[in-house]
Design a protein around this motif. Structure first.
Motif, short mmCIF file in Angstrom:
data_model
loop_
_atom_site.label_atom_id
_atom_site.label_comp_id
_atom_site.label_asym_id
_atom_site.label_seq_id
_atom_site.Cartn_x
_atom_site.Cartn_y
_atom_site.Cartn_z
N SER A 1 28.56 61.49 27.40
CA SER A 1 29.65 62.01 26.60
C SER A 1 30.04 61.03 25.51
N ARG B 1 27.37 61.10 22.72
CA ARG B 1 27.54 62.27 21.85
C ARG B 1 28.72 62.07 20.91
N GLY B 2 29.79 61.48 21.44
CA GLY B 2 30.96 61.23 20.59
C GLY B 2 30.64 60.27 19.46
N VAL C 1 27.62 59.78 18.16
CA VAL C 1 26.73 60.47 17.22
C VAL C 1 27.52 61.44 16.35
N ASN C 2 28.49 62.16 16.94
CA ASN C 2 29.28 63.14 16.18
C ASN C 2 30.38 62.50 15.36
N GLY C 3 30.61 61.21 15.58
CA GLY C 3 31.63 60.51 14.80
C GLY C 3 33.02 60.60 15.38
N THR C 4 33.16 61.17 16.59
CA THR C 4 34.49 61.28 17.21
C THR C 4 34.85 60.05 18.03
N GLU C 5 33.85 59.21 18.31
CA GLU C 5 34.09 57.99 19.08
C GLU C 5 33.64 56.79 18.24
#
Length: 644
Positions: free
Chosen positions: A254, A257-258, A260-264
């Protein structure tokens, strides 16, 4: 869904279930097979014991009891009597096995023949096959196996009944058989047995269908019990696996993925709660995240620096795709695109529909893609400006050109300066030739003046007058040719390419320098090859190069009688013109500078220092080279020009 798309927990669950199922099936099958073999072995052993006992009983009757009864009957005068209960081995065997089965059931004994005395003992189809088997395998003493008989699985132990000499009393000729036996079992013809024949089969059989059914039940029960037990164990292991492995991995997944998606954010640390392999994995992730964050920041810094450098380059620079679309440009390249300059790519192109006779950036791009080599070219665009174009290919893993670096430089002003330098050097060369030119012009002028004086002051006939006029015309023509040759050499021209003989250019230069060469006492040796074809060059500019080299050679041999050797030849598809003098050579400290602009070793007023620099520029403009080889015994300047 494909197996590779399943989660690790699903793969683990399916794998364990398949392993448990396979293990239970294999274990149950092995258990069933083992129990079945054990039952068969026990049954074989019991039937072997029974048949051995029965056989021993039959041998007792045959060898002791029956002979004793025959003797007793003979002594009492009853030799035609036959007591079945004590003399028939078959009857005794069957009677004993009947009593045996009353105590221990399920065992069946049979003694049958193809041609028995008692019709009840006639062999059926199964036993006929067994008799045929023993006839084919006469060395075989017994046979055992499981067969289906009357719809029931039974285990059979069988052995052949062999005709012996004593058997032929009852199973031989009718006249020899006891009369009482014939009364009990009437017969009209003799038996055909011979000693050693297989007359029948005796067997002991045991039904095992129920036993095998019980074994199957045991195997199935074992399978179910094992499956339930292992399933319970699996659930327990899966729970532990989920808690210790899957859950931490899902947390890591998780987080990945965060990121990679820029949310983390990348620069974060996960708390390490255990010191096992998962803890090591999380610790490694923390180290990797820190390293990637530092690398990311450094890459951004380097990218900004490179972008600044890229944008700061004053000459146009771009990254071009094979379809002519521009992927990345600097400020100068974008400015040229807005201005519509001919040397940059402004739109998408179709290389396959390119006009092969039209030189343009698209043509140069196609050449780089086809040859897979860098390409450089001096080019005059449709806007009448001069450019230096360089294209460098970028390859993929399969050595295909996927992009091209495009560098352009506007050299219009440089060309103008070079042209002025060439003009200056020409004028300097004319200065050096002036004495010879004056001599060449003064000689015919003297003759012309003398003829004019004679025509004016002297009385002469018509023939003599015509001779003087002819001398005047000849002198004027010679002066006109000299001036024309000088004007052709000195005039400013653009690059004009045409098919020219380099040998003719050498001859022209020697005509211009003939006076200087003669005055210095220099000997000229010409080794001009007749195999050299006409090549595409600017004759005026190449002639200037040859003149500069010859004048330098004359100066190098000043003060001594030297030899100037001029040689032309072909080699490896290129044309070479070599000028060799017998001067003192070029010192090592001066050699690297000879092509530098304004560098000269001549006295003040005798040279501009542009001769070799201009010559090098002209030859490179023709895609050629000037090579220098020097020693204390002289110097050789070699001009290399492409034939095609």
């Amino acid at each position: 869904m494909k197996p590779k798309n399943l989660s690790i927990s699903t793969k683990f669950t399916l794998s364990i279930i398949l392993i448990i199922l396979a293990f239970c099936i294999l274990f149950s099958f092995l258990l069933y097979y083992h129990l079945k073999q054990k039952v068969i072995e026990d049954a074989n052993e019991k039937t072997r014991i029974i048949i051995t006992q029965i056989d021993a009983l039959g041998n007792y009757v045959k060898e002791e009891l029956r002979p004793a009864i025959f003797k007793l009957l003979y002594e009492t005068g009853k030799k035609d009597e036959f007591i079945v209960e004590g003399m028939s081995t078959t009857h005794v065997r069957l009677s004993v096995m009947k009593r045996f089965n009353n105590k221990i059931g399920n065992y069946m004994y049979k003694r049958v023949s193809l041609d028995p005395i008692n019709p009840e003992h006639k062999a059926d189809a199964l036993y006929v096959k067994l008799i045929e088997y023993f006839k084919r395998n006469k060395t075989q003493e017994s046979w055992s196996g499981i067969i289906t008989y009357n719809g029931q699985e039974i285990l059979v132990m069988a052995k052949p009944v062999i005709v012996e000499k004593g058997c032929l009393i009852c199973h031989g000729k009718i006249n020899n058989a006891p009369k009482a036996l014939l009364k009990m079992f009437p017969r009209s013809k003799d038996f055909t047995w011979k000693e050693g024949d297989i007359m029948g089969i005796e067997s002991v059989s045991l039904p095992i269908a129920s036993t095998l059914g019980e074994i199957k039940g045991v195997a199935i029960s074992t399978f179910l019990f094992g499956a339930v037990s292992l399933l319970f164990l699996f659930v327990t292991l899966h729970g532990a696996f989920w808690s210790f492995v899957i859950k931490p991995l899902k947390r890591l997944s998780s987080l990945f993925r965060g990121i990679v998606n820029g949310t983390e954010p990348l620069n974060q640390t996960i708390e390490v709660k255990t010191k096992d392999e998962i803890g090591d994995l999380i610790l490694s992730f923390n180290q990797m995240a820190k390293y990637l964050y530092d690398a990311q920041e450094a890459t951004k810094k380097y990218a900004d620096t490179l972008q600044t450098i890229f944008e700061g380059i004053t000459d146009p620079l771009a990254l071009v795709n094979p379809d002519c679309t521009v992927e990345m440009t600097n400020h100068a390249y974008r400015t040229w695109m807005i201005e519509g300059r001919a040397a940059v790519f402004n739109e998408q192109c179709d290389i396959e529909k390119l006009d092969a006779d039209k030189l343009c950036p698209v043509y140069f791009l196609k050449k780089v893609i086809d040859t897979k080599k860098p390409f450089s070219e001096y080019w005059e665009g449709e806007d009448q400006r001069h450019y230096f174009i360089h294209l460098y290919p970028i390859f993929d893993d399969r050595e295909n050109v996927i992009k091209v670096v495009h560098y352009v430089k506007d050299i219009t002003e440089k060309r103008k300066i070079e042209e002025q330098m060439r003009i200056t050097e020409k004028l300097a060369a004319i200065g050096q030739l002036s004495a010879g030119l004056a001599h060449e012009i003064n000689n015919p002028l003297g003759g012309i003046r003398l003829c004019f004086n004679n025509l004016i002051n002297t009385e002469m006939d018509e023939k003599t007058k015509n001779m003087h006029v002819e001398v005047i015309n000849h002198g004027l023509t010679k002066i006109q040719e000299i001036i024309k040759q000088l004007l052709d050499f000195s005039k400013q021209t653009e690059l004009i390419i045409s098919a020219v003989s380099v040998n003719n250019l050498v001859e022209n230069v020697l005509k211009l320098t003939d006076y200087l060469i003669s005055k210095k006492g220099i000997k000229v040796i010409k080794k001009l090859s007749n195999e050299i074809p006409e090549i595409m060059i600017d004759s005026n500019k190449i002639e200037q190069v040859f003149l500069n080299i010859v004048l330098n050679a004359i100066q190098a041999m000043d003060g001594k009688e030297g030899v100037l050797t001029i040689e032309s030849f072909l080699k490896n598809g290129k044309c070479y013109i070599a000028f060799t003098d017998t001067g003192n050579g070029i010192p090592d400290d001066i050699l690297p500078k000879i092509f530098d602009p304004f560098f000269t070793t001549k006295p003040v007023g005798q040279g501009t220092g542009l001769g070799l620099s201009v010559s090098k520029s002209i030859i490179e403009q023709h895609s050629g080279r000037i090579l220098v080889k020097t020693s204390s015994s002289g110097t050789t300047f070699t001009v290399e020009l492409p034939v095609k």
